[in-house]
Design an enzyme around this catalytic site. Structure first.
Site, PDB file in Angstrom:
ATOM      1  N   LYS A 157       0.876  -1.173   0.000  1.00  0.00           N
ATOM      2  CA  LYS A 157       0.000   0.000   0.000  1.00  0.00           C
ATOM      3  C   LYS A 157       0.916   1.228   0.000  1.00  0.00           C
ATOM      4  O   LYS A 157       1.193   1.827   1.034  1.00  0.00           O
ATOM      5  CB  LYS A 157      -0.889  -0.047   1.245  1.00  0.00           C
ATOM      6  CG  LYS A 157      -2.201   0.680   1.093  1.00  0.00           C
ATOM      7  CD  LYS A 157      -3.173   0.256   2.170  1.00  0.00           C
ATOM      8  CE  LYS A 157      -4.311   1.242   2.318  1.00  0.00           C
ATOM      9  NZ  LYS A 157      -5.136   1.435   1.137  1.00  0.00           N
TER      10      LYS A 157
HETATM   11  N1  PY5 Z   1      -7.595  -1.730  -3.095  1.00  0.00           N
HETATM   12  C1  PY5 Z   1      -7.073  -0.500  -2.971  1.00  0.00           C
HETATM   13  C2  PY5 Z   1      -6.360   0.100  -4.115  1.00  0.00           C
HETATM   14  C3  PY5 Z   1      -7.199   0.206  -1.761  1.00  0.00           C
HETATM   15  O1  PY5 Z   1      -6.673   1.407  -1.635  1.00  0.00           O
HETATM   16  C4  PY5 Z   1      -7.914  -0.373  -0.686  1.00  0.00           C
HETATM   17  C5  PY5 Z   1      -8.100   0.370   0.596  1.00  0.00           C
HETATM   18  C6  PY5 Z   1      -8.458  -1.663  -0.868  1.00  0.00           C
HETATM   19  C7  PY5 Z   1      -8.263  -2.308  -2.085  1.00  0.00           C
HETATM   20  C8  PY5 Z   1      -9.181  -2.375   0.221  1.00  0.00           C
HETATM   21  O2  PY5 Z   1      -8.305  -2.775   1.243  1.00  0.00           O
HETATM   22  P1  PY5 Z   1      -8.774  -2.953   2.736  1.00  0.00           P
HETATM   23  O3  PY5 Z   1      -9.987  -3.806   2.693  1.00  0.00           O
HETATM   24  O4  PY5 Z   1      -7.635  -3.649   3.392  1.00  0.00           O
HETATM   25  O5  PY5 Z   1      -9.063  -1.619   3.298  1.00  0.00           O
HETATM   26  N2  PY5 Z   1      -8.295   1.776   0.437  1.00  0.00           N
HETATM   27  C9  PY5 Z   1      -8.263   2.719   1.521  1.00  0.00           C
HETATM   28  C10 PY5 Z   1      -9.219   2.355   2.648  1.00  0.00           C
HETATM   29  O6  PY5 Z   1      -8.928   2.723   3.772  1.00  0.00           O
HETATM   30  C11 PY5 Z   1      -8.647   4.085   1.035  1.00  0.00           C
HETATM   31  C12 PY5 Z   1      -7.780   4.672   0.022  1.00  0.00           C
HETATM   32  C13 PY5 Z   1      -8.284   5.962  -0.523  1.00  0.00           C
HETATM   33  O7  PY5 Z   1     -10.270   1.751   2.388  1.00  0.00           O
END
Ligand code: PY5
Length: 306
Positions: A157
Site C-alpha cells: 500500500k
Molecule cells: N484496493 C485498494 C487500491 C485500496 O486502496 C484499498 C483500501 C483496498 C483495495 C481495500 O483494502 P482494505 O480492505 O484492506 O481496506 N483503500 C483505503 C481504505 O482505507 C482508502 C484509500 C483511498 O479503504
C-alpha cells in the site's frame, strides 16, 4: 476523506502526541517529491461508549510489509505501532465512528532518488462517515490500467500508487460516474480506486485472485470468510472478464473506507435489477454487526479503546 475539512485534537508524530496544528512535515520531504511512503486505512466504530478498532493488528502487519517492500525502515515494532494507534485514539476522545491513517514516508535530507532520507511516521485519527454511497454506485471502467507486477509493487500500500487511483477516480467523476474500476494490464477486472471488487453469479461469489494486480484487502478477506462461514457460499478467486462484470447478478466493492458498497451500474449497463442485491445486502448487514463486535465468533478482530 472526500468532503469537508478533517480535524481532530491530536496526531501521533514520530513517537509522541502533538497538537493537530503542529503535526507538520518539511517541504523537502522525499515522500512529497517522489511518493516514497506507505500508509494504512483502518476504521474504528463507536459503540457502547468505546471505539472498536477493526483488525488493527492485520492492518499494522500490512503496514510493516509494505514498508519492507520499498526499503522503508520503520523505527518502531509492531507492538509500538499498535500502541501508537491506541494512544492517539484515546487522546482524541472520539464519540463517533472514526478513520485511522498510519503513514510513513521519507523526510527531508538529500534530493536524489537514491537517497534514503530519515523515515517519519505518523498516525492520524479523525471522525469519519461513509466514503461511497451505501445505496449503490455507478462505475466507469477506467482508461488508466493497473501496472503489471514488474512495474510497481501492487501488493504494497504505497503512496506513489495512489496517483493512478486519483487519475482514475477523477476521470470517472468528470464523466458523471461515482467510482472507477481499473483493469489489469491484460484487460481483466482488477479493483476500484480504493476498493476490491466482487461479483455474484448463480449464487457463487467471485473475486480477482491475490496473484493478480490487486491489493490484498483486509475487508476482502473478511467478506470471503463471512460468505463461506456464515452464508455457506462458494467463493472463487479467479480472473474476471469485463463482460462478466456487465452481466453479473450482483457486484460490490469492499474496503475499509468503502465497507461493502453495492455497484448498481458499470459503463451504463445496469447490474442485476439496478437495486442492492440479496447477497450484497446480507453481507452489508453482517459486516456492520461484525465490526461492532456483535458476532462473538469474530470478536478476535476487535480492539476496544475506552
Ligand atoms: N484496493 C485498494 C487500491 C485500496 O486502496 C484499498 C483500501 C483496498 C483495495 C481495500 O483494502 P482494505 O480492505 O484492506 O481496506 N483503500 C483505503 C481504505 O482505507 C482508502 C484509500 C483511498 O479503504
Amino acid at each position: 476523506m472526500s468532503k469537508g475539512v478533517i480535524q481532530a485534537n491530536y496526531v501521533w508524530l514520530n513517537g509522541k502526541l502533538v497538537e493537530w496544528e503542529n503535526a507538520k512535515v518539511h517541504v523537502l520531504a522525499q515522500g512529497i517529491h517522489y511518493g516514497i511512503g506507505v500508509f494504512e486505512g483502518i476504521r474504528g466504530y463507536y459503540d457502547n461508549d468505546c471505539i472498536k478498532i477493526f483488525r488493527l493488528e492485520d492492518h499494522m502487519k500490512r503496514f510493516l510489509k509494505s514498508a519492507k517492500i520499498i526499503h522503508l525502515e520503520i523505527p518502531y515494532t509492531l507492538d509500538a505501532l499498535i500502541n501508537a494507534v491506541i494512544e492517539v485514539v484515546k487522546a482524541n476522545n472520539f464519540k463517533t465512528d472514526i478513520y485511522i491513517r498510519p503513514v510513513a514516508f521519507r523526510g527531508p535530507g538529500s534530493i536524489g532518488v537514491r537517497a534514503k532520507n530519515p523515515v517519519e511516521v505518523a498516525v492520524i485519527a479523525f471522525e469519519f462517515g461513509k466514503y461511497l454511497k451505501p445505496t449503490g454506485v455507478k462505475c466507469k471502467i477506467s482508461s488508466w490500467r493497473k501496472p503489471p507486477a514488474d512495474s510497481l509493487p501492487v501488493y504494497a500500500k504505497i503512496a506513489a500508487m495512489y496517483l493512478l487511483y486519483h487519475l482514475a477516480a477523477v476521470e470517472a467523476n468528470n464523466c458523471g460516474f461515482d467510482e472507477a474500476i481499473l483493469l489489469d494490464s491484460e484487460g481483466y477486472v482488477a479493483e476500484g480506486s480504493g476498493e476490491n471488487i466482487f461479483i455474484v453469479k448463480d449464487g457463487v461469489l467471485i473475486t480477482p485472485p491475490t496473484y493478480g494486480a490487486i491489493l490484498e484487502g483486509i475487508t476482502r478477506d473478511t467478506i470471503m470468510k463471512i460468505a463461506t462461514e456464515i452464508l455457506g457460499m462458494k467463493v472463487v478467486e479467479r480472473r474476471i472478464k469485463r463482460e462478466e462484470l456487465y452481466t453479473a447478478d450482483e457486484a460490490f466493492f469492499t474496503g475499509t473506507a468503502a465497507e461493502i458498497t453495492p455497484i448498481v451500474e458499470v459503463d451504463n449497463r445496469i447490474i442485476g435489477d439496478g437495486q442492492i442485491g440479496k447477497v450484497t445486502s446480507q453481507l452489508m448487514e453482517l459486516y456492520q454487526k461484525i465490526v461492532r463486535g456483535k458476532i462473538e465468533k469474530y470478536g478476535r478482530w476487535i480492539t476496544e479503546v475506552k
